[in-house]
Design an enzyme around this catalytic site. Sequence first.
Site, PDB file in Angstrom:
ATOM      1  N   SER A 102       0.948  -1.047  -0.101  1.00 16.78           N
ATOM      2  CA  SER A 102       0.123  -0.284   0.047  1.00 16.78           C
ATOM      3  C   SER A 102       0.879   1.178  -0.092  1.00 16.78           C
ATOM      4  O   SER A 102       0.291   2.376  -0.082  1.00 16.78           O
ATOM      5  CB  SER A 102      -0.892  -0.021   1.113  1.00 16.78           C
ATOM      6  OG  SER A 102      -0.345  -0.004   2.572  1.00 16.78           O
ATOM      7  N   ASN A 151      -1.643  -2.191  13.340  1.00 13.88           N
ATOM      8  CA  ASN A 151      -2.885  -1.873  13.605  1.00 13.88           C
ATOM      9  C   ASN A 151      -3.201  -0.553  14.131  1.00 13.88           C
ATOM     10  O   ASN A 151      -4.126   0.204  13.905  1.00 13.88           O
ATOM     11  CB  ASN A 151      -3.507  -2.940  14.042  1.00 13.88           C
ATOM     12  CG  ASN A 151      -3.490  -4.235  13.234  1.00 13.88           C
ATOM     13  OD1 ASN A 151      -3.077  -3.885  12.027  1.00 13.88           O
ATOM     14  ND2 ASN A 151      -4.126  -5.425  13.778  1.00 13.88           N
ATOM     15  N   THR A 159     -39.854  27.145  -8.287  1.00 15.02           N
ATOM     16  CA  THR A 159     -40.140  25.901  -7.816  1.00 15.02           C
ATOM     17  C   THR A 159     -40.455  25.076  -8.876  1.00 15.02           C
ATOM     18  O   THR A 159     -40.946  25.297  -9.891  1.00 15.02           O
ATOM     19  CB  THR A 159     -41.501  25.665  -6.674  1.00 15.02           C
ATOM     20  OG1 THR A 159     -42.422  26.179  -7.425  1.00 15.02           O
ATOM     21  CG2 THR A 159     -41.097  26.720  -5.679  1.00 15.02           C
ATOM     22  N   HIS A 160     -39.967  23.662  -8.838  1.00 20.09           N
ATOM     23  CA  HIS A 160     -40.222  22.816  -9.979  1.00 20.09           C
ATOM     24  C   HIS A 160     -39.437  23.486 -11.239  1.00 20.09           C
ATOM     25  O   HIS A 160     -39.830  23.141 -12.477  1.00 20.09           O
ATOM     26  CB  HIS A 160     -41.688  22.553 -10.364  1.00 20.09           C
ATOM     27  CG  HIS A 160     -42.363  22.016  -9.253  1.00 20.09           C
ATOM     28  ND1 HIS A 160     -42.474  20.924  -8.730  1.00 20.09           N
ATOM     29  CD2 HIS A 160     -43.084  23.250  -8.261  1.00 20.09           C
ATOM     30  CE1 HIS A 160     -43.211  21.105  -7.743  1.00 20.09           C
ATOM     31  NE2 HIS A 160     -43.625  22.206  -7.360  1.00 20.09           N
ATOM     32  N   SER A 170     -14.837  26.729 -26.764  1.00 17.44           N
ATOM     33  CA  SER A 170     -15.035  25.191 -27.651  1.00 17.44           C
ATOM     34  C   SER A 170     -13.893  25.538 -28.648  1.00 17.44           C
ATOM     35  O   SER A 170     -13.250  26.833 -29.212  1.00 17.44           O
ATOM     36  CB  SER A 170     -16.273  25.317 -28.227  1.00 17.44           C
ATOM     37  OG  SER A 170     -16.212  24.671 -29.459  1.00 17.44           O
ATOM     38  N   LYS A 185     -18.701  29.979 -27.957  1.00 19.72           N
ATOM     39  CA  LYS A 185     -18.798  29.181 -26.848  1.00 19.72           C
ATOM     40  C   LYS A 185     -18.203  29.985 -25.656  1.00 19.72           C
ATOM     41  O   LYS A 185     -17.004  30.183 -25.624  1.00 19.72           O
ATOM     42  CB  LYS A 185     -18.611  27.757 -26.776  1.00 19.72           C
ATOM     43  CG  LYS A 185     -19.703  27.098 -27.962  1.00 19.72           C
ATOM     44  CD  LYS A 185     -20.828  26.778 -27.429  1.00 19.72           C
ATOM     45  CE  LYS A 185     -20.819  25.210 -26.846  1.00 19.72           C
ATOM     46  NZ  LYS A 185     -21.833  24.859 -26.039  1.00 19.72           N
ATOM     47  N   ASN A 206     -18.158  28.138 -21.938  1.00 16.69           N
ATOM     48  CA  ASN A 206     -18.729  27.023 -21.327  1.00 16.69           C
ATOM     49  C   ASN A 206     -18.679  26.847 -19.827  1.00 16.69           C
ATOM     50  O   ASN A 206     -17.458  27.386 -19.142  1.00 16.69           O
ATOM     51  CB  ASN A 206     -18.221  25.646 -21.861  1.00 16.69           C
ATOM     52  CG  ASN A 206     -18.690  25.389 -23.272  1.00 16.69           C
ATOM     53  OD1 ASN A 206     -19.677  25.715 -23.782  1.00 16.69           O
ATOM     54  ND2 ASN A 206     -17.929  24.766 -24.186  1.00 16.69           N
ATOM     55  N   GLU A 257     -19.837  22.566 -14.075  1.00 17.68           N
ATOM     56  CA  GLU A 257     -20.162  20.868 -14.503  1.00 17.68           C
ATOM     57  C   GLU A 257     -19.302  19.919 -14.028  1.00 17.68           C
ATOM     58  O   GLU A 257     -19.828  18.859 -13.483  1.00 17.68           O
ATOM     59  CB  GLU A 257     -20.059  20.613 -16.066  1.00 17.68           C
ATOM     60  CG  GLU A 257     -20.938  21.587 -16.714  1.00 17.68           C
ATOM     61  CD  GLU A 257     -20.862  21.698 -18.228  1.00 17.68           C
ATOM     62  OE1 GLU A 257     -21.596  21.543 -19.055  1.00 17.68           O
ATOM     63  OE2 GLU A 257     -19.751  22.139 -18.607  1.00 17.68           O
ATOM     64  N   GLN A 263      -7.341  -1.694   4.639  1.00 17.35           N
ATOM     65  CA  GLN A 263      -6.265  -0.858   3.980  1.00 17.35           C
ATOM     66  C   GLN A 263      -6.652  -0.056   2.694  1.00 17.35           C
ATOM     67  O   GLN A 263      -6.175   1.057   2.270  1.00 17.35           O
ATOM     68  CB  GLN A 263      -5.415  -1.772   3.230  1.00 17.35           C
ATOM     69  CG  GLN A 263      -4.122  -1.311   2.619  1.00 17.35           C
ATOM     70  CD  GLN A 263      -3.030  -2.340   2.353  1.00 17.35           C
ATOM     71  OE1 GLN A 263      -2.220  -2.658   3.372  1.00 17.35           O
ATOM     72  NE2 GLN A 263      -2.810  -3.013   1.215  1.00 17.35           N
TER      73      GLN A 263
HETATM   74  N1  ARG Z   1      -1.115  -1.159   5.540  1.00 21.49           N
HETATM   75  C1  ARG Z   1      -1.972  -1.430   6.488  1.00 21.49           C
HETATM   76  C2  ARG Z   1      -3.048  -0.677   6.339  1.00 21.49           C
HETATM   77  O1  ARG Z   1      -3.446   0.262   5.792  1.00 21.49           O
HETATM   78  C3  ARG Z   1      -1.283  -1.112   7.844  1.00 21.49           C
HETATM   79  C4  ARG Z   1      -1.675  -2.211   8.806  1.00 21.49           C
HETATM   80  C5  ARG Z   1      -1.168  -3.743   8.308  1.00 21.49           C
HETATM   81  N2  ARG Z   1      -1.804  -4.430   9.459  1.00 21.49           N
HETATM   82  C6  ARG Z   1      -1.840  -5.759   9.439  1.00 21.49           C
HETATM   83  N3  ARG Z   1      -2.113  -6.554  10.437  1.00 21.49           N
HETATM   84  N4  ARG Z   1      -1.570  -6.288   8.434  1.00 21.49           N
HETATM   85  O2  ARG Z   1      -4.285  -1.278   6.960  1.00 21.49           O
END
Ligand code: ARG
Length: 473
Positions: free
Chosen positions: A34, A120, A165-166, A287, A293, A295, A300, A332
Amino acid sequence: MKQKAQRSTTTRTNMWGSRFATAADARLRAFNDSFRFDWRLLEQDIAGSIAWAEALGKAGVLSQREERRVVRALRELLDETSGKTLPLDAHEDVHSFVESALSQKVGALAKKLHTGRSRNDQVATDLRLWLADAALEAVSLLAPLAATLVALAKREAATPMPGYTHLKQAEPVTFGHWCLAYVEMLFRDADRLLSAYGRGDECPLGSGALAGSPVEIDREALASALGFARPSANSLDAVSDRDFAADYLYASTLLLGHLSRLAEDLIFFSSDEAAYVELPDAMATGSSRMPQKKNPDVLELVRGHAGRAIGETTGFLALLKGLPLAYDKDLQLDKEPLFRMRETLAAALPALEALVAGLTLNRDRMLAAASSDLLLATAVADALAARGIAFREAHEIVGRRIAEAIAKKTTLKQLGPGGGITAADLHALDPARSVAAKKSIGGTSPKRVRSAAVAAAKRANALATLIAKESRR
Ligand code: ARG
């Protein structure tokens, strides 16, 4: 593939190490890593690691000398990495990157930093720190848009335009009143973002992997060292709770929904048909084919982003649903929607603010449109009611007269008095009178709009003060 897996042993060791007979497969890494997106949590991860090193120092796990070395090395790392490209392919995630960079500086000592801590509680902490910034940033970016709308409202408190309205012409309102409607929405958005921030204001660090930390950590002190209001109360919840992130996404999605409505109104107001406003050249696009144009791409895109945000938030809620306690790797995937939302708001809000600030109003067209019978029929019925005719009956009298005018291809004014309507009643065919009559609290009378704008300006100032105070923490 075996070869590839072996090649990866030589380039990288992972954080779970010795229990495994073979190195991680390249395909696992491609899917599991990640760092390519969570590098955005680097600052927070280093801040959390510094606070953890200090907590370990206090708990006696690191000697004073060790603590100082680790903290100094982490500060250096922060300096060295700021604004630099990071080796995104070479690490699993931001946490393993920090640990490996730290070990290059302090050697084996780096390994002590993970005592009593898990990725964690680390990632939950990083994300809460990041979210506090993101939520405050959103408020600080919406505040100028609110202020611009308030200033416009003050200036245009007595400018009549058609109200709908509407999307059918209904009764005249003032342009200032329209501006302040969006200001109300933005204030509610600010409230929601601030409460997402408030709910995120707990420190999970010290929760360990799920059960708590075996090290005697002063979690109160740790929380306040990181600027949190309090430590989280339950370790199982702390490592898996992402409610604060869902709150932020929802608050941002609703904000984008409001911006999308504003955009939609302005697309219509700036259409060739309505032409009540003209967009500033610098905030419009052209455009390649049609030279005439001009725009409203910005508007948007805002509308489009609102749709995308709804999808992101829905996906996020689905991600959380049904996760067994405590941490699961599904989590993750919580980060990218958050990062995208922040980027979207950071680009959309300033663009929209510049566009609104640069609007040219075509007051004559607004007034002409607001002077139509369609918008003033109710005012004539109100005039009849004011002289004692029951409103239901007044409504019928005016309705019949309107039908007659339409059949004769003329207007109420041209038709003149008759059919139960007096010349005096017809004085109501005036948009300025119509708006002036709406004097109830929250109504569109210029006097009300002016005082509402003054009140809104005070609220905008209070918001700015609050953001400045919170950002200094
Ligand atoms: N890259 C992980 C996340 O974003 C970090 C935590 C990983 N923990 C684990 N028990 N593998 O959640």
